[in-house]
Design a protein around this motif. Structure first.
Motif, PDB file in Angstrom:
ATOM      1  N   GLY A   1      43.063 -21.409   4.140  1.00  0.00           N
ATOM      2  CA  GLY A   1      42.281 -22.356   4.921  1.00  0.00           C
ATOM      3  C   GLY A   1      40.990 -21.765   5.460  1.00  0.00           C
ATOM      4  O   GLY A   1      40.558 -20.672   5.074  1.00  0.00           O
ATOM      5  N   ILE A   2      40.387 -22.510   6.361  1.00  0.00           N
ATOM      6  CA  ILE A   2      39.117 -22.134   6.971  1.00  0.00           C
ATOM      7  C   ILE A   2      39.354 -21.693   8.411  1.00  0.00           C
ATOM      8  O   ILE A   2      40.082 -22.354   9.159  1.00  0.00           O
ATOM      9  CB  ILE A   2      38.121 -23.307   6.943  1.00  0.00           C
ATOM     10  N   SER A   3      38.748 -20.603   8.794  1.00  0.00           N
ATOM     11  CA  SER A   3      38.879 -20.106  10.156  1.00  0.00           C
ATOM     12  C   SER A   3      38.231 -21.077  11.134  1.00  0.00           C
ATOM     13  O   SER A   3      37.068 -21.467  10.968  1.00  0.00           O
ATOM     14  CB  SER A   3      38.217 -18.724  10.272  1.00  0.00           C
ATOM     15  N   TYR A   4      38.991 -21.507  12.165  1.00  0.00           N
ATOM     16  CA  TYR A   4      38.424 -22.365  13.198  1.00  0.00           C
ATOM     17  C   TYR A   4      37.287 -21.658  13.929  1.00  0.00           C
ATOM     18  O   TYR A   4      36.301 -22.276  14.327  1.00  0.00           O
ATOM     19  CB  TYR A   4      39.486 -22.727  14.236  1.00  0.00           C
ATOM     20  N   TRP A   5      37.462 -20.367  14.106  1.00  0.00           N
ATOM     21  CA  TRP A   5      36.554 -19.572  14.937  1.00  0.00           C
ATOM     22  C   TRP A   5      35.245 -19.257  14.207  1.00  0.00           C
ATOM     23  O   TRP A   5      34.161 -19.467  14.750  1.00  0.00           O
ATOM     24  CB  TRP A   5      37.286 -18.292  15.359  1.00  0.00           C
ATOM     25  N   GLN A   6      35.332 -18.776  12.946  1.00  0.00           N
ATOM     26  CA  GLN A   6      34.130 -18.345  12.238  1.00  0.00           C
ATOM     27  C   GLN A   6      33.680 -19.322  11.168  1.00  0.00           C
ATOM     28  O   GLN A   6      32.629 -19.109  10.554  1.00  0.00           O
ATOM     29  CB  GLN A   6      34.368 -16.959  11.624  1.00  0.00           C
TER      30      GLN A   6
END
Length: 333
Positions: A104-109
């Motif tokens: 998935g995709i990092s929420y933070w970066q």
């Protein structure tokens, strides 16, 4: 319980009369498949546990939306993250993505998690490898020296040094090493990654407790081995002391020593490296995981834990194979 019993190996029984010795024990391929199967089960349990814990213990949508967000903005963030879906739907999507190695995709970066792990994991592996090499190259000779003269000054000094390494908290040890060698003497950098000088202090901090445990196990097992019958016979035949120690005794104690080395490697990779990377600002997955937890980045935490679980399972399998290479009499089961 013996060390061999703990690691799931046992001495091979003599072959029955008239039966070829090559047919003893379980086929190697069946053993590897069985261990891989149990490893997959462990990874699945880890993945499920992380999914449940991250969903129950945090609300990343609230963090990303900010404290001043309206309820509509908060719900919009939840929808964009897929957190408004039923828990079962989220879990199915999570498992499907893991099967495709899509973290998935990092929420933070806001970048792919797989890319972040691929960037930071080699740094952690490098730190752990250097630390364990330091622990092995220092711990085994210290344990042998102590075992050759039990009760001597060398033995007592080794015991005290090993106890010191085991007793000092790593965050305190790291801070003291920085104060002495970086701030006071100016010999080494305080933090970060760069040349070989940047890894010296983190590796010593991470490897010193492991060195103490390796020295203790080497000493204890070597003392027992040097008192065994076949060592006494070898000495009675006039073989030199160094030849007896390194050719006969050391090989027999390497199975329990390999066990503790394997355990220390797993502990360093999955736990202790987090402390050391944080103290020295070392760009590894341990420090990355701490930052992800602070920012409630569920996808990044899940990806890191999953990858570390896979590495640990494969490392344990490799350790079992090393046992067989050290002592062919050990039968994998």
């Amino acid at each position: 319980m013996s060390v061999i019993d703990q690691v799931g190996t046992e001495p091979a029984a003599p072959a029955p009369p008239g039966r070829p010795a090559a047919k003893r024990g379980h086929p190697f391929g069946r053993y590897v498949l069985r261990r891989l199967g149990s490893g997959v089960l462990v990874i699945v349990l880890v993945a499920v546990t992380v999914f449940v814990v991250t969903r129950v213990a945090s609300d990343p949508a609230r963090t990303l939306a900010g404290p001043e967000a309206t309820q509509e903005q908060y719900e919009a963030v939840r929808a964009s993250l897929g957190l408004d879906q039923p828990l079962l739907t989220q879990f199915v999507d999570y498992v499907r993505d893991l099967a495709a190695l899509d973290f998935g995709i990092s929420y933070w970066q806001n970048v792919p998690v797989s890319g972040l792990i691929a960037t930071f994991l080699p740094n952690t592996v490098l730190l752990v490898v250097v630390a364990i090499l330091f622990a092995v190259l220092a711990g085994i000779p210290l344990g042998i020296a102590a075992a050759l003269r039990p009760g001597s000054n060398a033995d007592q000094a080794t015991a005290a040094f090993a106890l010191l390494g085991l007793s000092l908290p790593q965050f305190w040890l790291g801070a003291m090493l920085i104060l002495l060698f970086a701030v006071t003497l100016g010999w080494l950098p305080t933090s970060g990654q760069g040349g070989i000088e940047h890894i010296i202090l983190p590796a010593i901090t991470l490897g010193l407790p492991s060195m103490g445990r390796i020295a203790q196990i080497t000493r204890t097992t070597m003392i027992d081995e040097l008192a065994s019958q076949h060592i006494l016979v070898a000495r009675a035949k006039g073989l030199g002391g160094g030849y007896v120690v390194f050719r006969h005794a050391l090989r027999n104690v390497m199975v329990p020593v390999t066990t503790i080395i394997s355990f220390e490697t797993v502990y360093a990779l999955a736990g202790y490296s987090v402390i050391v990377e944080t103290v020295f600002a070392w760009p590894g997955v341990g420090a990355l995981a701490i930052q992800a937890i602070q920012r409630q980045d569920l996808t990044l935490v899940q990806g890191i834990v999953f990858v570390i679980a896979v590495v640990v399972v494969l490392w344990n399998l490799l350790t079992d194979l090393v046992y067989r290479a050290i002592d062919p009499r050990i039968e994998l089961r």
